[in-house]
Motif scaffolding. Structure first.
Motif, mmCIF file in Angstrom:
data_model
loop_
_atom_site.group_PDB
_atom_site.id
_atom_site.type_symbol
_atom_site.label_atom_id
_atom_site.label_comp_id
_atom_site.label_asym_id
_atom_site.label_seq_id
_atom_site.Cartn_x
_atom_site.Cartn_y
_atom_site.Cartn_z
ATOM 1 N N ASP A 101 0.804 -1.148 0.106
ATOM 2 C CA ASP A 101 0.034 0.046 -0.080
ATOM 3 C C ASP A 101 1.048 1.075 -0.051
ATOM 4 O OD1 ASP A 101 -2.214 -1.485 -0.082
ATOM 5 O OD2 ASP A 101 -2.649 -0.979 2.271
ATOM 6 N N TRP A 102 1.765 1.225 0.696
ATOM 7 C CA TRP A 102 2.841 2.138 0.797
ATOM 8 C C TRP A 102 3.708 2.469 -0.517
ATOM 9 C CZ3 TRP A 102 8.390 3.249 0.404
ATOM 10 C CH2 TRP A 102 8.694 4.436 0.797
ATOM 11 N N LEU A 103 3.916 1.450 -1.238
ATOM 12 C CA LEU A 103 4.557 1.509 -2.487
ATOM 13 C C LEU A 103 3.584 2.030 -3.565
ATOM 14 C CD1 LEU A 103 6.670 -1.678 -2.450
ATOM 15 C CD2 LEU A 103 7.635 0.742 -2.621
ATOM 16 N N ASP A 104 2.389 1.624 -3.434
ATOM 17 C CA ASP A 104 1.406 2.053 -4.398
ATOM 18 C C ASP A 104 1.463 3.711 -4.188
ATOM 19 O OD1 ASP A 104 0.961 -0.469 -5.502
ATOM 20 O OD2 ASP A 104 -0.804 -0.556 -4.555
ATOM 21 N N THR A 105 1.196 3.956 -2.800
ATOM 22 C CA THR A 105 1.011 5.644 -2.751
ATOM 23 C C THR A 105 2.168 6.318 -3.331
ATOM 24 O OG1 THR A 105 -0.468 5.203 -0.734
ATOM 25 C CG2 THR A 105 0.627 7.226 -0.889
#
Length: 109
Positions: A101-105
């Motif tokens: 999720d952090w990488l996607d953001t």
């Protein structure tokens, strides 16, 4: 080491990892591995993960996070989520979900 299997593993693994013969050599070999003077040089967005009950690196993730000057996020995995131990064992799905999720953001997806 005779009574603490965690300490025994850490020392024996360190001897093997660094290719040294005894504890004194291990301390000498591991000494240069530090974040001192490095964290301020990091410019990319950085995700720092901390396990609430980490038996090896307690407090170190927070210290790294505090020293970072880049865009940063700290995620603490709690014991009641199953991720409070070193490497978030017991909550790998949660670890993967939060990390991706952090990488996607950060990558803008």
């Amino acid at each position: 080491m005779a009574r603490d299997t965690g300490a025994r593993w850490a020392v024996l693994n360190g001897l093997w990892t660094f290719g040294v013969r005894d504890f004194d050599e291990l301390l000498d070999a591991a000494g240069p591995y530090t974040m001192n003077g490095v964290t301020g040089l990091i410019r990319c967005p950085t995700l720092v993960l901390e396990a609430e009950n980490d038996q090896f690196f307690r407090g170190q993730p927070q210290r790294v996070y505090d020293e970072l000057t880049s865009v940063k996020e700290l995620i603490v995995f709690r014991e009641d989520e199953g991720g409070g131990e070193h490497c978030h064992e017991g909550a790998l799905f949660l670890f993967h979900q939060r990390t991706f999720d952090w990488l996607d953001t950060v990558l803008g997806r």
